[in-house]
Design an enzyme around this catalytic site. Sequence first.
Site, PDB file in Angstrom:
ATOM      1  N   CYS A  35       1.029  -1.132  -0.092  1.00 59.56           N
ATOM      2  CA  CYS A  35      -0.028   0.013   0.077  1.00 59.56           C
ATOM      3  C   CYS A  35       0.988   1.027  -0.008  1.00 59.56           C
ATOM      4  O   CYS A  35       2.134   1.259   0.498  1.00 59.56           O
ATOM      5  CB  CYS A  35      -0.866  -0.158   1.353  1.00 59.56           C
ATOM      6  N   HIS A  52       3.616   7.424   8.073  1.00 58.88           N
ATOM      7  CA  HIS A  52       2.895   7.534   6.631  1.00 58.88           C
ATOM      8  C   HIS A  52       1.487   8.086   6.527  1.00 58.88           C
ATOM      9  O   HIS A  52       1.027   7.911   5.498  1.00 58.88           O
ATOM     10  CB  HIS A  52       2.640   5.686   6.302  1.00 58.88           C
TER      11      HIS A  52
END
EC number: 6.5.1.-
Lengths: 488, 147
Positions: free
Chosen positions: A106, A411
């Site tokens: 991802c 992130h």
Amino acid sequence: MSQENESSVHDILTKVDDNTWEVPANFKPGMNVPGRIFVSKTLLDILEKETIDQVANVASLPGIQKYSMAMPDAHLGYGFSIGGVAAFDKHEGVISPGGVGFDINCGVRLIRSNLSEEDVRPKLPELLDALFEAIPSGVGSKSRRKVNDKELDDIFVHGVRWAVENGYGVKGDISHCESNGTMPGADPSKVSIKARKRGRPQIGTLGSGNHFLEVQYVDKIYDEEAAKAFGLKEGQITFMIHCGSRGAGHQICTDHLQVLSQASKKYKITLPDKQLACAPAESEEAQDYFKAMTCAANYAWVNRQVIMHWSREVFDSFFKEEFGDLGLDLVYDVAHNVAKLEKHTIDGEVKEVYVHRKGATRAFPAGHPEVPEDYRNIGQPVIIPGSMGTASYILKGCPAAMELTFGSACHGAGRVMSRKSAKHDLRGEEIQNELKAQGIIVRATQPSLIAEEAPEVYKSSSDVVDVVHNLGIATKVARVLPMGVVKG
Amino acid sequence: MSSDMNKDFEYLEHTADAKFRAYGKTLEEAFQNAALAMLNVMVDTSSVKNSSSVDIELTSPDLDSLLFDWLSEILFVFEVDEMVFGSVRVNELNICDEECSMSATLSGEAMDLSVHVFDTEVKAATYNDMRIEKTDDGWMIQATVDT
């Protein structure tokens, strides 16, 4: 936050500095190293006690180096915490799918343009409708480009190169992806028929959950030199794509988790949580997983590349006639769920380690050979998306990342509210209207999906980014604000 | 552990994912309800017509693995066969020392995005905090699925 939870979090952790908190190695039996949680006082106050347990669990895995770490956006996950980073010795350590997660690679990519906010604003609703139409999104969405088994093998092995060679993008895109959009060592024979079946129809699909495509504008520059190198300036339109390896990645993780779960018993590794199933890094079981995980990582890069290509086509159809070349260049693409074999200096010695980043972004500094040539003097672009209504940040990787976090940063913003509570407490339509009042347009398959991903369910992206900035892991280059969001 | 036998399943708080407990007088029933708990994260199963069915047979090395495989298999069939399921029946479940096995039937209909209103996508089953426990009045299953 209850008083009880707050006091227990503070009782466990030892303060190292304003943004660093240690989980002592005696907090739980079996810990091989201490834990390090990188949060400010504000973020510490909303940290769940269970997140600390998860950091401690990872510390008990064999061959872990220095610390089990959690980035400032850390929150409760499964196995590793979200925001978890751990490095394991190439020979003495382990590889664990729980340190990567189901959505292998991802990640997020940022695309710049020659357009300004004023150019796009009048056409924004129609632009978002067209993007929503062009990019399949949501549960059960299928691609316009189904691939056959041979093509799937090529995608697994060649990653972004496959996409560019097949007309989805330009050569310059390749070097602006982490690992050039292709991790080496992929072996499609380690991917099950089930994972192939799931992977064939989903290239170029956004998926659901927290995945999105966002049209933004640069609202602030913090670092002129770095911004210039990244091709960013105030008022400029950018867009961001956040998604991963879809069903192929989920199935690859599922399949190998079962194998590694049995392997943990075989190799007599005591697991504090079965989701941390792992095997010695050099074992066949661990290497088979790593080769299959690499296939999924390469698939994810192709997925984001194809979505970018179709998005470029939509932008061109809207603006090219009027503005000419739109300069829709890929700034950078980062993975945030992946394990990689990297060289790091540990106690003065250069060692090869498997760095697991589960909801954490690589943040290599200037001069590192893996930073693209265009940015080599600056540092790797680190892309930190905010939530739907809040700012996203572009940072540059700095030397402290190599000293403190195996070259890693946060992130995203990090959730504070569950999807269940969000849907109970928040109404999708209301949030959509509130965002509209702020000039942010949202297109989603379901109003409930907007509630699940509402700004309120996330930590403040600026609080999170401030921690990595203040620690010097990655420093702020630019801030972008959302104008329109396409959600699955 | 007290179980609430008035409920087939209930959801627990989890910041990122969906966590639930499913109950049953028998292990078969608890497995059935665990499947329904997971399916209802995605779609209201009561809105699904049960016009066709899929049989599933699984063998796993232990009971935890069987539950993981069971939930994983449902997600696989859902995505690849493009079917939505409204009801679940576990026909048989056997526990042996060396391996566990089960057979089940999922009933539902072809996925139609104009009819079925999807909620949260479930990416995968997990082993996180998984519990399969005998209670005073049957069985309790706790599981977390990645959303």
